[in-house]
Scaffold this active site. Structure first.
Site, PDB file in Angstrom:
ATOM      1  N   GLN A  53      -9.240   0.098  -5.678  1.00 28.11           N
ATOM      2  CA  GLN A  53     -10.606  -0.373  -5.958  1.00 28.11           C
ATOM      3  C   GLN A  53     -11.308  -0.747  -4.648  1.00 28.11           C
ATOM      4  O   GLN A  53     -12.470  -0.399  -4.418  1.00 28.11           O
ATOM      5  CB  GLN A  53     -10.563  -1.583  -6.894  1.00 28.11           C
ATOM      6  CG  GLN A  53     -11.903  -2.301  -7.025  1.00 28.11           C
ATOM      7  CD  GLN A  53     -11.886  -3.390  -8.074  1.00 28.11           C
ATOM      8  OE1 GLN A  53     -11.957  -3.111  -9.258  1.00 28.11           O
ATOM      9  NE2 GLN A  53     -11.809  -4.653  -7.652  1.00 28.11           N
ATOM     10  N   GLY A  91     -10.085  -8.367  -3.601  1.00 32.82           N
ATOM     11  CA  GLY A  91      -8.659  -8.580  -3.340  1.00 32.82           C
ATOM     12  C   GLY A  91      -7.914  -7.278  -3.072  1.00 32.82           C
ATOM     13  O   GLY A  91      -8.248  -6.235  -3.633  1.00 32.82           O
ATOM     14  N   LYS A 141      -4.963  -6.678  -4.028  1.00 30.22           N
ATOM     15  CA  LYS A 141      -4.074  -6.273  -5.119  1.00 30.22           C
ATOM     16  C   LYS A 141      -4.617  -4.993  -5.757  1.00 30.22           C
ATOM     17  O   LYS A 141      -3.876  -4.078  -6.074  1.00 30.22           O
ATOM     18  CB  LYS A 141      -3.929  -7.364  -6.175  1.00 30.22           C
ATOM     19  CG  LYS A 141      -2.864  -6.972  -7.193  1.00 30.22           C
ATOM     20  CD  LYS A 141      -2.639  -8.030  -8.207  1.00 30.22           C
ATOM     21  CE  LYS A 141      -3.591  -7.919  -9.359  1.00 30.22           C
ATOM     22  NZ  LYS A 141      -3.384  -6.719 -10.203  1.00 30.22           N
ATOM     23  N   ARG A 195      -3.907 -10.525 -16.149  1.00 33.00           N
ATOM     24  CA  ARG A 195      -3.143  -9.844 -17.213  1.00 33.00           C
ATOM     25  C   ARG A 195      -1.703 -10.342 -17.299  1.00 33.00           C
ATOM     26  O   ARG A 195      -1.005 -10.015 -18.261  1.00 33.00           O
ATOM     27  CB  ARG A 195      -3.170  -8.333 -16.993  1.00 33.00           C
ATOM     28  CG  ARG A 195      -4.574  -7.748 -17.262  1.00 33.00           C
ATOM     29  CD  ARG A 195      -4.597  -6.241 -17.212  1.00 33.00           C
ATOM     30  NE  ARG A 195      -5.835  -5.711 -17.756  1.00 33.00           N
ATOM     31  CZ  ARG A 195      -6.846  -5.222 -17.015  1.00 33.00           C
ATOM     32  NH1 ARG A 195      -6.767  -5.201 -15.700  1.00 33.00           N
ATOM     33  NH2 ARG A 195      -7.939  -4.753 -17.602  1.00 33.00           N
ATOM     34  N   MET A 204      -0.433 -12.324  -8.478  1.00 29.45           N
ATOM     35  CA  MET A 204      -1.246 -13.012  -9.493  1.00 29.45           C
ATOM     36  C   MET A 204      -2.241 -12.048 -10.122  1.00 29.45           C
ATOM     37  O   MET A 204      -2.861 -11.242  -9.426  1.00 29.45           O
ATOM     38  CB  MET A 204      -1.983 -14.185  -8.862  1.00 29.45           C
ATOM     39  CG  MET A 204      -1.063 -15.330  -8.562  1.00 29.45           C
ATOM     40  SD  MET A 204      -1.985 -16.832  -8.274  1.00 29.45           S
ATOM     41  CE  MET A 204      -0.615 -17.916  -7.876  1.00 29.45           C
ATOM     42  N   HIS A 241      -8.298 -15.376  -6.974  1.00 28.29           N
ATOM     43  CA  HIS A 241      -9.771 -15.374  -6.945  1.00 28.29           C
ATOM     44  C   HIS A 241     -10.282 -16.498  -6.035  1.00 28.29           C
ATOM     45  O   HIS A 241     -11.215 -16.288  -5.249  1.00 28.29           O
ATOM     46  CB  HIS A 241     -10.348 -15.610  -8.343  1.00 28.29           C
ATOM     47  CG  HIS A 241     -10.024 -14.534  -9.332  1.00 28.29           C
ATOM     48  ND1 HIS A 241      -9.151 -14.722 -10.371  1.00 28.29           N
ATOM     49  CD2 HIS A 241     -10.475 -13.257  -9.446  1.00 28.29           C
ATOM     50  CE1 HIS A 241      -9.068 -13.622 -11.099  1.00 28.29           C
ATOM     51  NE2 HIS A 241      -9.861 -12.711 -10.553  1.00 28.29           N
TER      52      HIS A 241
HETATM   53  O1  PAF Z   1     -11.707  -6.595  -9.721  1.00 27.41           O
HETATM   54  C1  PAF Z   1     -12.395  -6.965 -10.700  1.00 27.41           C
HETATM   55  O2  PAF Z   1     -12.202  -8.064 -11.236  1.00 27.41           O
HETATM   56  C2  PAF Z   1     -13.471  -6.064 -11.253  1.00 27.41           C
HETATM   57  O3  PAF Z   1     -13.094  -4.725 -11.178  1.00 27.41           O
HETATM   58  C3  PAF Z   1     -14.843  -6.272 -10.586  1.00 27.41           C
HETATM   59  C4  PAF Z   1     -14.815  -5.914  -9.114  1.00 27.41           C
HETATM   60  C5  PAF Z   1     -15.281  -7.731 -10.757  1.00 27.41           C
HETATM   61  C6  PAF Z   1     -15.887  -5.381 -11.263  1.00 27.41           C
HETATM   62  O4  PAF Z   1     -16.019  -5.670 -12.606  1.00 27.41           O
END
Ligand code: PAF
Length: 284
Positions: free
Chosen positions: A156, A150, A152, A190, A187, A38
């Site tokens: 998404q 990211g 990873k 979870r 990383m 992050h």
């Molecule tokens: O990748 C994430 O942590 C989540 O899916 C996000 C993009 C913050 C949406 O809740």
């Protein structure tokens, strides 16, 4: 000093002030329990914008009924100091009522067809609708010039890029590289669910991805690569959801054709579900 904001009017005023000064805004949405992956996104956003906002919101709409929403790790103090050290200017901490003013059940929903229903979408029905629904709200709240996600969560990222293009969001999406532990494990918040004996096995996912890449480069047909990967995962104690080779747009690659490819794995180890991927080029 990082400014922690939970009130939308205050967030908007802050962003408006920056804009008046001619400053650009970068955004890093997160669900908290932050790690180096992050923070690398904050660094990336900083490179492309004058000011950075990061959000922490554990979004209920992207978790399935039997998933880990209630036990998802929440570490607000560590997240705040980590974001400050990473150079984040504002931490946006919306309450669930502010995010979903009509209630979660009546929330306007954003659905990106096609890409949302394969792989992760098939294993986690409704997951990407929840992600797109909350990311749309976050984009409207923060109104950034750039937003970092990211790699990873490769699918998404692809779903969000399609949503941004399709709905004409006036912002650019930045993609941050996967950050790995020294033993190769990607990383993830979870990872801390893993029992010690499972944590020792977890880096096998990265090794299997590398083997998929090497076998593909050596000319092995896609279906054989995928079958070998699934059986290597099973042999190490995983229960794979998928181990596949795809084009970056999630099209099926034709054996022997060059170009960009991505190997993707999702697999359970004990009660923990892990995902990872590796991108590579095949000479044409
Ligand atoms: O990748 C994430 O942590 C989540 O899916 C996000 C993009 C913050 C949406 O809740």
């Amino acid at each position: 000093m990082i400014d922690v904001i939970s009130d939308l009017a205050r967030l908007r005023a802050r962003v408006r002030d920056w804009r008046r000064e001619g400053l650009t805004v970068g955004f890093v949405p997160t669900m908290g329990n932050l790690h180096a992956g992050h923070y690398s996104l904050v660094t990336l956003a900083r490179k492309h914008a004058d000011r950075v906002v990061s959000s922490v919101f554990v979004n209920p709409t992207q978790f399935g009924p039997s998933e880990d929403f209630t036990r998802y790790p929440r570490t607000p103090d560590a997240d705040t100091s980590g974001l400050q050290a990473a150079g984040c200017d504002v931490l946006w901490l919306p309450e669930v009522e502010a995010m979903y003013p009509f209630g979660v059940g009546l929330a306007a929903n954003v659905h990106v067809p096609g890409i949302s229903s394969v792989l992760e979408g098939e294993c986690r029905p409704g997951h990407f609708d929840g992600v797109c629904t909350v990311v749309t709200r976050l984009f409207n709240q923060v109104q950034p010039d750039v937003a970092a996600f990211g790699k990873k969560d490769f699918q998404q990222l692809a779903v969000i890029r399609q949503m941004v293009a399709d709905l004409h969001f006036p912002l650019d999406i930045l993609a941050g590289d996967i950050v790995r532990e020294t033993d190769g494990l990607a990383m993830s918040s979870r990872n801390q669910y893993l029992a010690p004996q499972d944590r020792a096995v977890a880096p096998v996912i990265h090794k299997v991805l590398q083997a998929m890449r090497d076998a593909t480069r050596a000319g092995m047909p896609r279906m054989q690569v995928e079958a070998d990967a699934a059986s290597a995962l099973r042999g190490a104690g995983f229960v794979p959801d998928y181990a596949v080779l795809r084009r970056p747009d999630f099209g099926l690659p034709v054996d022997g054709e060059g170009g960009a490819l991505v190997a993707l794995i999702a697999a359970k180890l004990g009660r923990t579900r892990l995902i990872d991927n590796i991108e590579f080029e095949l000479p044409g």
